[in-house]
Design a protein around this motif. Structure first.
Motif, short mmCIF file in Angstrom:
data_model
loop_
_atom_site.label_atom_id
_atom_site.label_comp_id
_atom_site.label_asym_id
_atom_site.label_seq_id
_atom_site.Cartn_x
_atom_site.Cartn_y
_atom_site.Cartn_z
N ASP A 1 -4.68 -3.86 -3.44
CA ASP A 1 -5.73 -4.87 -3.23
C ASP A 1 -6.05 -5.57 -4.55
O ASP A 1 -6.12 -6.80 -4.62
CB ASP A 1 -7.03 -4.23 -2.71
CG ASP A 1 -6.90 -3.58 -1.36
OD1 ASP A 1 -6.01 -3.99 -0.57
OD2 ASP A 1 -7.67 -2.65 -1.07
N ARG A 2 -6.25 -4.78 -5.58
CA ARG A 2 -6.65 -5.31 -6.89
C ARG A 2 -5.52 -6.12 -7.52
O ARG A 2 -5.77 -7.17 -8.11
CB ARG A 2 -7.05 -4.15 -7.80
CG ARG A 2 -7.65 -4.52 -9.10
CD ARG A 2 -9.07 -5.00 -9.11
NE ARG A 2 -9.82 -4.69 -7.95
CZ ARG A 2 -10.79 -5.46 -7.44
NH1 ARG A 2 -11.12 -6.58 -8.02
NH2 ARG A 2 -11.45 -5.11 -6.36
N CYS B 1 -2.19 2.24 -3.31
CA CYS B 1 -3.34 2.54 -2.45
C CYS B 1 -4.28 1.34 -2.38
O CYS B 1 -4.01 0.29 -2.97
CB CYS B 1 -4.07 3.77 -2.98
SG CYS B 1 -4.65 3.59 -4.69
N SER B 2 -5.39 1.52 -1.69
CA SER B 2 -6.41 0.47 -1.54
C SER B 2 -7.43 0.56 -2.67
O SER B 2 -7.50 1.56 -3.40
CB SER B 2 -7.13 0.64 -0.21
OG SER B 2 -7.93 1.82 -0.24
N ASP B 3 -8.25 -0.49 -2.78
CA ASP B 3 -9.37 -0.47 -3.73
C ASP B 3 -10.28 0.72 -3.48
O ASP B 3 -10.70 1.41 -4.41
CB ASP B 3 -10.20 -1.75 -3.59
CG ASP B 3 -9.81 -2.84 -4.57
OD1 ASP B 3 -9.00 -2.57 -5.49
OD2 ASP B 3 -10.32 -3.97 -4.41
N TYR C 1 -14.33 -0.64 -9.68
CA TYR C 1 -13.00 -0.91 -9.17
C TYR C 1 -12.06 -1.09 -10.36
O TYR C 1 -12.46 -1.57 -11.42
CB TYR C 1 -12.98 -2.17 -8.30
CG TYR C 1 -13.65 -1.98 -6.97
CD1 TYR C 1 -13.04 -1.22 -5.98
CD2 TYR C 1 -14.90 -2.54 -6.72
CE1 TYR C 1 -13.66 -1.04 -4.74
CE2 TYR C 1 -15.52 -2.36 -5.48
CZ TYR C 1 -14.89 -1.61 -4.51
OH TYR C 1 -15.50 -1.42 -3.30
N SER D 1 -3.97 0.15 -7.24
CA SER D 1 -4.60 -0.54 -6.12
C SER D 1 -3.84 -1.82 -5.81
O SER D 1 -3.82 -2.75 -6.62
CB SER D 1 -6.06 -0.89 -6.44
OG SER D 1 -6.54 -1.81 -5.48
N ASP E 1 -7.50 -1.58 -11.27
CA ASP E 1 -6.18 -1.77 -10.68
C ASP E 1 -5.29 -0.54 -10.85
O ASP E 1 -4.33 -0.35 -10.11
CB ASP E 1 -5.48 -3.01 -11.24
CG ASP E 1 -5.44 -3.07 -12.75
OD1 ASP E 1 -5.89 -2.12 -13.42
OD2 ASP E 1 -4.96 -4.09 -13.28
N TYR F 1 -9.71 3.62 -2.05
CA TYR F 1 -9.08 4.89 -2.40
C TYR F 1 -9.11 5.10 -3.92
O TYR F 1 -9.48 6.17 -4.40
CB TYR F 1 -7.63 4.89 -1.90
CG TYR F 1 -6.92 6.21 -2.01
CD1 TYR F 1 -6.95 7.13 -0.97
CD2 TYR F 1 -6.20 6.55 -3.15
CE1 TYR F 1 -6.29 8.34 -1.06
CE2 TYR F 1 -5.53 7.75 -3.26
CZ TYR F 1 -5.58 8.65 -2.21
OH TYR F 1 -4.93 9.85 -2.31
N LEU F 2 -8.77 4.06 -4.67
CA LEU F 2 -8.74 4.18 -6.12
C LEU F 2 -10.15 4.30 -6.70
O LEU F 2 -10.36 5.00 -7.68
CB LEU F 2 -7.99 3.01 -6.76
CG LEU F 2 -7.56 3.21 -8.21
CD1 LEU F 2 -6.79 4.50 -8.39
CD2 LEU F 2 -6.75 2.03 -8.70
#
Length: 142
Positions: free
Chosen positions: A89-90, A47-49, A65, A87, A67, A51-52
């Motif tokens: 992104d992370r 998922c994205s940052d 934030y 994440s 991971d 969302y998490l």
């Protein structure tokens, strides 16, 4: 060990894990090496940052934030089951920060979540050292 019970999903982003079957086998071998007999339902959700972050706030009361967030749903001592939210992104950002490939960082986070389900922690310095040692051991066995 039923590797078919290891599933990969994405939420709110377009992401497809590469080499799913090899990753399943690696995860299964790592769990077996830790002494577990069965894999129950084990879901990895990429998922994205954002969302998490919402999961972190809602379920853990952490407004930060991260991971990975791991939820253990094991019902017996010899079975691994749970939901692991990662994440993307992370992991991408951390890969750049640590000078490693995105795949290596993603795999580190995947096995980190698995090790949480195996009973390892990372809040205290000595626990974190053992967790990192376990991650390195299993990353080397990919």
């Amino acid at each position: 060990m039923a590797l078919k019970d290891i599933q990969f999903f994405s939420e709110d982003i377009e992401f497809t894990l590469k080499n799913k079957q090899k990753v399943r086998e690696w995860i299964g071998n790592s769990i077996k090496a830790e002494g577990f007999k069965r894999i129950g339902e084990l879901n990895f959700v990429f998922c994205s940052d954002a969302y998490l972050l919402e999961i972190n706030k809602q379920y853990l009361n952490h407004d930060t934030y991260t991971d990975i967030v791991t939820f253990d749903s094991s019902e017996s001592a010899d079975t691994i089951a749970g939901d692991i939210f990662i994440s993307v992104d992370r992991t991408r950002e951390n890969a750049a920060k640590f000078g490693v490939s995105e795949t290596d960082e993603l795999h580190r986070v995947i096995i980190h979540g698995v090790m949480h389900l195996c009973g390892y922690y990372d809040k205290k310095k000595e626990d974190k050292a053992l967790m990192t040692e376990k991650e390195n051991t299993y990353l080397a066995k990919r």
